[in-house]
Motif scaffolding. Structure first.
Motif, mmCIF file in Angstrom:
data_model
loop_
_atom_site.group_PDB
_atom_site.id
_atom_site.type_symbol
_atom_site.label_atom_id
_atom_site.label_comp_id
_atom_site.label_asym_id
_atom_site.label_seq_id
_atom_site.Cartn_x
_atom_site.Cartn_y
_atom_site.Cartn_z
ATOM 1 N N PHE A 3 0.830 -1.197 0.000
ATOM 2 C CA PHE A 3 0.000 0.000 0.000
ATOM 3 C C PHE A 3 0.869 1.252 0.000
ATOM 4 O O PHE A 3 0.636 2.185 -0.770
ATOM 5 C CB PHE A 3 -0.931 0.010 1.225
ATOM 6 C CG PHE A 3 -1.665 1.318 1.391
ATOM 7 C CD1 PHE A 3 -2.799 1.582 0.635
ATOM 8 C CD2 PHE A 3 -1.203 2.276 2.277
ATOM 9 C CE1 PHE A 3 -3.459 2.794 0.764
ATOM 10 C CE2 PHE A 3 -1.862 3.483 2.413
ATOM 11 C CZ PHE A 3 -2.997 3.742 1.656
ATOM 12 N N LEU A 4 1.878 1.275 0.878
ATOM 13 C CA LEU A 4 2.774 2.438 0.936
ATOM 14 C C LEU A 4 3.454 2.668 -0.404
ATOM 15 O O LEU A 4 3.527 3.793 -0.893
ATOM 16 C CB LEU A 4 3.822 2.249 2.028
ATOM 17 C CG LEU A 4 3.328 2.397 3.462
ATOM 18 C CD1 LEU A 4 4.440 2.063 4.435
ATOM 19 C CD2 LEU A 4 2.808 3.792 3.712
ATOM 20 N N TRP A 5 3.989 1.604 -0.985
ATOM 21 C CA TRP A 5 4.716 1.702 -2.249
ATOM 22 C C TRP A 5 3.818 2.222 -3.377
ATOM 23 O O TRP A 5 4.218 3.062 -4.168
ATOM 24 C CB TRP A 5 5.298 0.341 -2.615
ATOM 25 C CG TRP A 5 6.174 0.395 -3.822
ATOM 26 C CD1 TRP A 5 5.840 0.084 -5.103
ATOM 27 C CD2 TRP A 5 7.531 0.831 -3.864
ATOM 28 N NE1 TRP A 5 6.907 0.275 -5.935
ATOM 29 C CE2 TRP A 5 7.971 0.735 -5.205
ATOM 30 C CE3 TRP A 5 8.434 1.275 -2.908
ATOM 31 C CZ2 TRP A 5 9.241 1.069 -5.608
ATOM 32 C CZ3 TRP A 5 9.708 1.608 -3.313
ATOM 33 C CH2 TRP A 5 10.105 1.504 -4.640
ATOM 34 N N ASN A 6 2.577 1.705 -3.422
ATOM 35 C CA ASN A 6 1.684 2.036 -4.537
ATOM 36 C C ASN A 6 0.877 3.318 -4.354
ATOM 37 O O ASN A 6 0.515 3.961 -5.339
ATOM 38 C CB ASN A 6 0.719 0.877 -4.797
ATOM 39 C CG ASN A 6 1.428 -0.327 -5.366
ATOM 40 O OD1 ASN A 6 2.376 -0.201 -6.118
ATOM 41 N ND2 ASN A 6 0.981 -1.506 -4.982
ATOM 42 N N PHE A 7 0.609 3.702 -3.102
ATOM 43 C CA PHE A 7 -0.289 4.834 -2.893
ATOM 44 C C PHE A 7 0.326 5.985 -2.098
ATOM 45 O O PHE A 7 0.141 7.145 -2.461
ATOM 46 C CB PHE A 7 -1.578 4.361 -2.209
ATOM 47 C CG PHE A 7 -2.333 3.366 -3.040
ATOM 48 C CD1 PHE A 7 -3.076 3.775 -4.141
ATOM 49 C CD2 PHE A 7 -2.281 2.019 -2.743
ATOM 50 C CE1 PHE A 7 -3.760 2.848 -4.916
ATOM 51 C CE2 PHE A 7 -2.963 1.090 -3.509
ATOM 52 C CZ PHE A 7 -3.701 1.508 -4.609
ATOM 53 N N ALA A 8 1.013 5.678 -1.036
ATOM 54 C CA ALA A 8 1.539 6.748 -0.182
ATOM 55 C C ALA A 8 2.785 7.397 -0.775
ATOM 56 O O ALA A 8 2.889 8.624 -0.822
ATOM 57 C CB ALA A 8 1.823 6.216 1.220
ATOM 58 N N LEU A 9 3.745 6.611 -1.212
ATOM 59 C CA LEU A 9 4.994 7.170 -1.729
ATOM 60 C C LEU A 9 4.803 8.037 -2.973
ATOM 61 O O LEU A 9 5.451 9.076 -3.087
ATOM 62 C CB LEU A 9 6.014 6.060 -1.981
ATOM 63 C CG LEU A 9 6.544 5.386 -0.709
ATOM 64 C CD1 LEU A 9 7.506 4.257 -1.070
ATOM 65 C CD2 LEU A 9 7.209 6.380 0.209
#
Length: 87
Positions: A3-9
């Motif tokens: 999730f972090l890799w695809n949306f937050a970063l």
């Protein structure tokens, strides 16, 4: 993590001063390949601009401590490093 890799970063690219991988890679490639920078040493760059590094970065005592700590962490022997502790 996914999730972090695809949306937050990806959101970070909209924050001023945060560059994407393409721009960061291009700036780094310039530092390595640009003939105008041949022989340039001991400079700190932000993007494509040479700027002074932090005041703390010029502290020779702290630099020596960092070097000695690094040597210790990677288990180098005294004859495997160019800097040595002054007795």
């Amino acid at each position: 993590m996914k999730f972090l890799w695809n949306f937050a970063l990806p959101v970070l690219r909209f924050i001023p001063g945060v560059n994407g991988v393409g721009k960061s890679g291009a700036d780094l490639a310039r530092l390595v390949l640009d003939p105008q920078l041949d022989g340039v040493s001991e400079k700190y760059f932000v993007g494509r601009k040479a700027v002074p590094s932090s005041k703390e970065s010029y502290d020779e005592r702290k630099a020596a401590e960092l070097w000695e700590s690094s040597v210790s962490m990677v288990h180098l022997k005294p004859d495997e490093t160019i800097l040595h502790k002054s007795a």
